[in-house]
Design a protein around this motif. Structure first.
Motif, PDB file in Angstrom:
ATOM      1  N   ARG A 274       0.561  -1.263  -0.019  1.00  0.00           N
ATOM      2  CA  ARG A 274      -0.009   0.172  -0.015  1.00  0.00           C
ATOM      3  C   ARG A 274       0.794   1.339  -0.061  1.00  0.00           C
ATOM      4  N   ASP A 275       0.518   1.949  -0.765  1.00  0.00           N
ATOM      5  CA  ASP A 275       1.223   3.514  -0.843  1.00  0.00           C
ATOM      6  C   ASP A 275       1.588   4.166   0.558  1.00  0.00           C
ATOM      7  N   GLU A 276       0.384   4.167   1.604  1.00  0.00           N
ATOM      8  CA  GLU A 276       0.863   4.541   2.889  1.00  0.00           C
ATOM      9  C   GLU A 276       0.471   3.531   3.777  1.00  0.00           C
ATOM     10  N   GLY A 277       1.176   3.614   5.035  1.00  0.00           N
ATOM     11  CA  GLY A 277       0.853   2.381   5.884  1.00  0.00           C
ATOM     12  C   GLY A 277       1.813   1.413   5.730  1.00  0.00           C
ATOM     13  N   ASP A 278       1.814   0.017   6.551  1.00  0.00           N
ATOM     14  CA  ASP A 278       2.748  -0.698   6.769  1.00  0.00           C
ATOM     15  C   ASP A 278       2.487  -2.103   6.409  1.00  0.00           C
ATOM     16  N   THR A 279       1.464  -2.144   5.308  1.00  0.00           N
ATOM     17  CA  THR A 279       0.906  -3.577   5.129  1.00  0.00           C
ATOM     18  C   THR A 279       1.058  -3.662   3.294  1.00  0.00           C
ATOM     19  N   ALA A 293      -8.838 -17.193  -5.557  1.00  0.00           N
ATOM     20  CA  ALA A 293      -8.786 -18.046  -4.243  1.00  0.00           C
ATOM     21  C   ALA A 293      -8.880 -17.269  -3.178  1.00  0.00           C
ATOM     22  N   GLY A 294      -8.780 -16.170  -3.166  1.00  0.00           N
ATOM     23  CA  GLY A 294      -9.163 -15.227  -1.732  1.00  0.00           C
ATOM     24  C   GLY A 294      -7.913 -14.114  -1.632  1.00  0.00           C
ATOM     25  N   GLU A 295      -7.884 -13.642  -0.500  1.00  0.00           N
ATOM     26  CA  GLU A 295      -6.881 -12.406  -0.230  1.00  0.00           C
ATOM     27  C   GLU A 295      -6.507 -12.422   1.019  1.00  0.00           C
ATOM     28  N   ARG A 296      -5.440 -11.586   1.291  1.00  0.00           N
ATOM     29  CA  ARG A 296      -4.680 -11.437   2.558  1.00  0.00           C
ATOM     30  C   ARG A 296      -4.327  -9.805   2.594  1.00  0.00           C
ATOM     31  N   SER A 297      -4.007  -9.592   3.852  1.00  0.00           N
ATOM     32  CA  SER A 297      -3.300  -8.389   4.064  1.00  0.00           C
ATOM     33  C   SER A 297      -2.215  -8.620   5.094  1.00  0.00           C
ATOM     34  N   VAL A 298      -0.884  -8.188   4.907  1.00  0.00           N
ATOM     35  CA  VAL A 298       0.052  -8.779   5.714  1.00  0.00           C
ATOM     36  C   VAL A 298       0.951  -7.461   5.999  1.00  0.00           C
ATOM     37  N   VAL A 299       1.580  -7.373   7.067  1.00  0.00           N
ATOM     38  CA  VAL A 299       2.254  -6.440   7.705  1.00  0.00           C
ATOM     39  C   VAL A 299       3.495  -6.401   7.019  1.00  0.00           C
ATOM     40  N   THR A 300       4.280  -5.188   6.610  1.00  0.00           N
ATOM     41  CA  THR A 300       5.476  -5.268   5.701  1.00  0.00           C
ATOM     42  C   THR A 300       6.773  -4.658   6.814  1.00  0.00           C
ATOM     43  N   ARG A 301       6.186  -3.906   7.990  1.00  0.00           N
ATOM     44  CA  ARG A 301       7.311  -3.506   8.743  1.00  0.00           C
ATOM     45  C   ARG A 301       6.768  -3.380  10.152  1.00  0.00           C
ATOM     46  N   THR A 302       7.489  -3.887  11.087  1.00  0.00           N
ATOM     47  CA  THR A 302       6.994  -4.065  12.464  1.00  0.00           C
ATOM     48  C   THR A 302       6.753  -2.865  12.865  1.00  0.00           C
ATOM     49  N   LYS A 317       3.852  -7.239  14.094  1.00  0.00           N
ATOM     50  CA  LYS A 317       5.363  -7.577  13.535  1.00  0.00           C
ATOM     51  C   LYS A 317       5.353  -7.782  11.979  1.00  0.00           C
ATOM     52  N   ARG A 318       6.365  -7.521  11.382  1.00  0.00           N
ATOM     53  CA  ARG A 318       6.430  -8.043   9.943  1.00  0.00           C
ATOM     54  C   ARG A 318       6.309  -9.454   9.624  1.00  0.00           C
ATOM     55  N   GLY A 319       5.202  -9.716   8.475  1.00  0.00           N
ATOM     56  CA  GLY A 319       4.881 -10.983   8.448  1.00  0.00           C
ATOM     57  C   GLY A 319       3.590 -11.187   8.984  1.00  0.00           C
ATOM     58  N   ASP A 320       2.973 -10.458   9.934  1.00  0.00           N
ATOM     59  CA  ASP A 320       1.706 -11.017  10.570  1.00  0.00           C
ATOM     60  C   ASP A 320       0.804 -10.635   9.607  1.00  0.00           C
ATOM     61  N   VAL A 321      -0.286 -11.556   9.381  1.00  0.00           N
ATOM     62  CA  VAL A 321      -1.655 -11.701   8.530  1.00  0.00           C
ATOM     63  C   VAL A 321      -2.413 -10.972   9.250  1.00  0.00           C
TER      64      VAL A 321
END
Length: 340
Positions: A274-279, A293-302, A317-321
């Motif tokens: 995303r342009d703004e934020g950490d996901t 098949a679906g979708e997810r939103s994942v944290v990119t920066r702790t 945390k980075r990697g959290d879904v």
């Protein structure tokens, strides 16, 4: 192999959440209020039902905000490709070197498929969606014990009418379309990727004011593609055009190994930070038939999300879904309650 962890999230005073992060709870609550069926979505518009989701949450009040934005049950993403998910074991010479390679290959495959007839007005769209967050009953119980008003659970099975005149006459949500509307939007899209994306941005406009800040063109394009992809059915030739257009959106990438979705399946992840934020937003695609098949939103920066009104701060945390939805079944059926 992904490892499940449980994390409680209360983020009422956080910056405006990403639209995709807020969508599932909003759709869930709106369906219940409108009496459109008891199951969840992004059980989506027709396939995770139709996405009554505009990522907009303000108008549904505090309960929805708590449900969709405040409760985040996370899953840690294994960022290295496990041996058992090597692409060659699933679909031969699957090329995950880049989004164009994957999406154009998918389009080539889809263009060779027979186009089924459009559903009849009296038919229904059945979908089944696994929600990686709402399945966590223990975490929901913990929130209830903390005094959080959590709405009752919803069945993963959902039926929506193909022809839904109530939805088609409701203009309050610019992302919501009936199954029939979405089908016809998809079949009417132009061939050229640039024209296709411009048309979708026109049909599904970006937010403003309480609906969230306007999106930049490429972020807007990726979002509206995900809005339409959740529809069911989309004819294979139309899906091919959508995938070719997706490959041209700036910032779109593909994870270089198959990941496991909320149901445990191995899927392709087409992603965009995303342009703004950490996901980042991930659109999941079946590696064999190339269907949605679906979708997810994942944290990119702790980072730390500050609590409000006495709620504790929470570290994401980075990697959290933050959102994890898997559509495991989708079909046209002749009656509500019927399964294929």
């Amino acid at each position: 192999m992904d490892e499940m962890t449980r994390l409680r999230e209360l983020r009422a005073d956080a910056p405006v959440p990403g639209r995709a992060d807020l969508a599932p709870g909003r759709r869930r609550l709106t369906d219940a209020i409108a009496g459109r069926g008891a199951s969840r979505t992004s059980a989506v518009r027709a396939g995770l039902g139709r996405r009554l989701r505009d990522w907009r949450i303000a108008s549904l009040g505090a309960v929805v905000a708590v449900t969709a934005a405040a409760l985040v049950i996370t899953q840690v993403v294994d960022t290295s490709p496990p041996e058992e998910t090597a692409p060659a074991t699933v679909v031969g010479d699957l090329d995950l070197s880049g989004p164009a390679a994957v999406l154009n290959r998918a389009a080539d495959h889809l263009e060779r498929q027979k186009v089924p007839p459009e559903p009849r007005p009296d038919q229904w769209i059945y979908t089944r969606v696994v929600d990686g967050a709402s399945e966590n009953a223990e975490a929901v119980k913990e929130l209830q014990e903390a005094g959080v008003d959590v709405p009752p659970g919803f069945s993963p099975d959902r039926w929506v009418p193909y022809e839904d005149t109530f939805a088609e006459n409701d203009t309050s949500d610019t992302d919501y379309r009936s199954a029939r509307e979405s089908y016809r939007i998809a079949t009417g899209l132009p061939e050229a990727p640039g024209a296709l994306l411009a048309e979708l941005r026109r049909i599904f406009p970006t937010g403003s004011g309480p609906d969230g800040p306007p999106e930049a063109e490429d972020e807007h394009s990726f979002r509206v593609l995900s809005v339409l992809l959740e529809s069911y059915p989309i004819p294979p030739d139309a899906l091919a055009r959508i995938y070719r257009a997706m490959a041209t959106v700036k910032g779109v990438e593909v994870t270089d190994h198959l990941i496991r979705d909320a149901s445990g399946r191995e899927v392709i992840a087409i992603t965009r930070d995303r342009d703004e934020g950490d996901t980042r937003h991930e659109i999941l695609i079946d590696p064999v038939g190339y269907g949605y098949a679906g979708e997810r939103s994942v944290v990119t920066r702790t980072h730390t999300v500050r609590g409000d009104s006495g709620a504790p701060d929470v570290v994401q945390k980075r990697g959290d879904v933050l959102m994890d939805l898997a559509r495991t079944h989708a079909a046209v059926v002749d009656a509500k309650g019927r399964k294929p």
